[in-house]
Enzyme design. Structure first.
Site, PDB file in Angstrom:
ATOM      1  N   SER A 129      -6.887   7.809   4.521  1.00  0.00           N
ATOM      2  CA  SER A 129      -7.515   7.051   5.597  1.00  0.00           C
ATOM      3  C   SER A 129      -6.890   7.441   6.941  1.00  0.00           C
ATOM      4  O   SER A 129      -6.939   8.604   7.337  1.00  0.00           O
ATOM      5  CB  SER A 129      -7.376   5.550   5.313  1.00  0.00           C
ATOM      6  OG  SER A 129      -8.153   4.794   6.190  1.00  0.00           O
ATOM      7  N   ASP A 139     -12.891   5.458   0.635  1.00  0.00           N
ATOM      8  CA  ASP A 139     -11.530   5.464   1.168  1.00  0.00           C
ATOM      9  C   ASP A 139     -10.518   5.844   0.090  1.00  0.00           C
ATOM     10  O   ASP A 139     -10.511   5.286  -1.008  1.00  0.00           O
ATOM     11  CB  ASP A 139     -11.204   4.081   1.724  1.00  0.00           C
ATOM     12  CG  ASP A 139      -9.961   4.088   2.597  1.00  0.00           C
ATOM     13  OD1 ASP A 139      -9.068   4.927   2.360  1.00  0.00           O
ATOM     14  OD2 ASP A 139      -9.870   3.268   3.522  1.00  0.00           O
TER      15      ASP A 139
END
Length: 481
Positions: free
Chosen positions: A47, A166
């Site tokens: 991320s 993610d």
């Protein structure tokens, strides 16, 4: 952990809008121990950590990095309801910013030196991507690594034809060898570079390799990772990263050059580092005057930071980077001009909240139309993917309900009729976007129909074009049937 003999890598945790912490930590390493970044075998990230790794390997200047992060925060806070406003599109902003800031040869600069953490939608497994063939692939991988389900949208993006979300969902602190990896995280926990909490509570919780100490400080940081605070708070977090990294270097004894601290004069410093307001500062200046020279937007930033750090870390405040303080000072300034000051007046803000029930529907309609227009090129594939996922969910629910209904049947009926006609069982065979399974025979038993359907959807071999479409992990079929 740092191991000079075996080599080392660095891993930056996913932290949302708290990526300012990574900027401060990396700035400290580049000033006091540049070999840690220069000679590192690989940089890992998930991320926001992956975004930071790409920025470091691409050689993006400190000022530009802070500018991009600050613009993202301003964009998220520009509306009354912040990130919940329909016009806020995190993935779109990231893609535009990456295409603008990354160099054209970024794939050549980072290939083999980075590990971007992704979570594959098909089975929930973690994937580390290291090699790229173009700049577009780098952008796609970063957008996938930053896509938080339901927060960033409903339909996950794809990388090389496979859907990912993610990387923090499966591995928020990726690494290959824990013994030779220096971990960096803005959360209180068990990392090499992280904040230290003023508490005797030693309880921890591990979530996708994210070690979190159970304290109120982590609750606040977790909330701010998704809902960005004011830029001054993020500036303090950036300086906190610098201090924590310096403490790590002191504990390991690997500082290898003089500190460019705030007590140093501008003589011998790089022109872009030296500040005009420090030109008249002498080496005999007190710590109070040195701290006063770098207080950002008044005295709030450093004063608040001094209250939140441990007592033995106060001496490290004198080692703060002048260039980092200058860049933060520039980004903390209000760049909206007079119009921004007028909009921030209390009567104007109250009026905007009062008018929100009238303005929000109009703004929402405009945002929806804009999203539909930009979604048109990808709409066919995304709609088929949604249909495929819906069929997956239906099949799983059906499989969970069937054993319960069969167990409630009388024993005599189960023994008398081992094979029930097909019409007595609510079984539906879903179709993939690009192909359907062979037509089942009418005389097949419900168990064979269900096994055939589940083998098609949950088997090891997924139909062409349907990779990464299942949202649930597979399991043993024979045990269930």
């Amino acid at each position: 952990m740092y191991d000079a003999e075996r080599g080392w890598s660095l891993s930056f945790a996913g932290c949302g809008f708290l990526g300012f912490y990574h900027v401060g930590a990396t700035r400290c390493l580049s000033e006091h121990a540049p070999h840690l970044l220069r000679d590192a075998r690989m940089l890992f990230g998930a991320s926001a950590g992956a975004l930071h790794c790409v920025g470091v390997l691409s050689g993006i200047p400190l000022e530009q990095t802070l500018q991009v992060l600050s613009d993202l925060v301003r964009k998220a806070r520009s509306r009354n309801i912040g990130i919940f406003h329909p016009s806020f599109n995190l993935s779109k902003f990231l893609r535009q910013g990456l295409c603008k800031c990354l160099p054209a040869n970024v794939h050549q600069l980072i290939s083999g030196k980075i590990g971007i953490s992704l979570t594959r939608v098909s089975d929930g497994e973690n994937v580390l991507v290291s090699d790229f063939r173009s700049k577009d692939e780098v952008v796609d991988a970063l957008v996938c690594s930053c896509f938080i389900p339901f927060y960033s949208g409903l339909i996950p993006p794809s990388f090389r034809g496979v859907r990912y979300v993610d990387g923090g969902v499966s591995d928020n602190v990726p690494f290959i060898d824990a013994k030779t990896t220096i971990t960096v995280s803005p959360f209180y926990g068990e990392y090499d570079i992280c904040p230290k909490v003023k508490s005797t509570n030693f309880l921890h919780v591990d979530i996708t390799k994210l070690s979190l100490r159970l304290c109120t400080g982590n609750l606040y940081l977790l909330s701010r990772a998704f809902v960005p605070p004011d830029l001054k708070v993020l500036g303090e977090i950036c300086l906190r990263g610098y201090l924590d990294a310096f403490r790590f270097l002191e504990e390991k004894g690997i500082c290898n050059r003089p500190q460019p601290g705030l007590k140093s004069s501008s003589e011998g410093m790089d022109p872009e580092v030296a500040m005009p307001s420090w030109a008249n500062m002498s080496l005999d200046s007190s710590p109070e005057s040195a701290a006063l020279a770098v207080r950002l937007e008044g005295d709030e930033l450093l004063d608040h930071l001094r209250l939140s750090i441990l007592p033995w870390d106060e001496s490290i405040l004198d080692t703060l980077s002048p260039r980092l303080a200058t860049a933060l000072s520039e980004e903390m300034k209000d760049k909206g001009g007079y119009m921004s000051k007028i909009c921030n007046l209390l009567p104007i803000r109250i009026m905007s909240y009062v008018m929100l029930p009238c303005t929000l529907p109009v703004e929402s309609a405009i945002a929806i139309v804009q999203r539909l227009v930009t979604w048109l090129p990808d709409m066919p594939d995304d709609v088929l993917w949604l249909q495929w996922v819906t069929s997956q969910v239906f099949t799983r629910v059906l499989m969970c309900l069937l054993p319960a209904s069969r167990s409630q049947m009388p024993v005599s009926s189960q023994q008398a009729s081992p094979c029930t006609p097909e019409q007595d069982w609510p079984c539906w065979t879903p179709c993939s976007p690009k192909g359907c399974p062979a037509e089942t025979k009418a005389e097949a038993t419900p168990r064979s129909i269900l096994r055939s359907s589940l083998n098609f959807f949950l088997g090891n071999k997924v139909p062409a074009g349907a990779e990464g479409l299942s949202t649930f992990p597979s399991f043993s079929l024979e045990k269930s049937l």
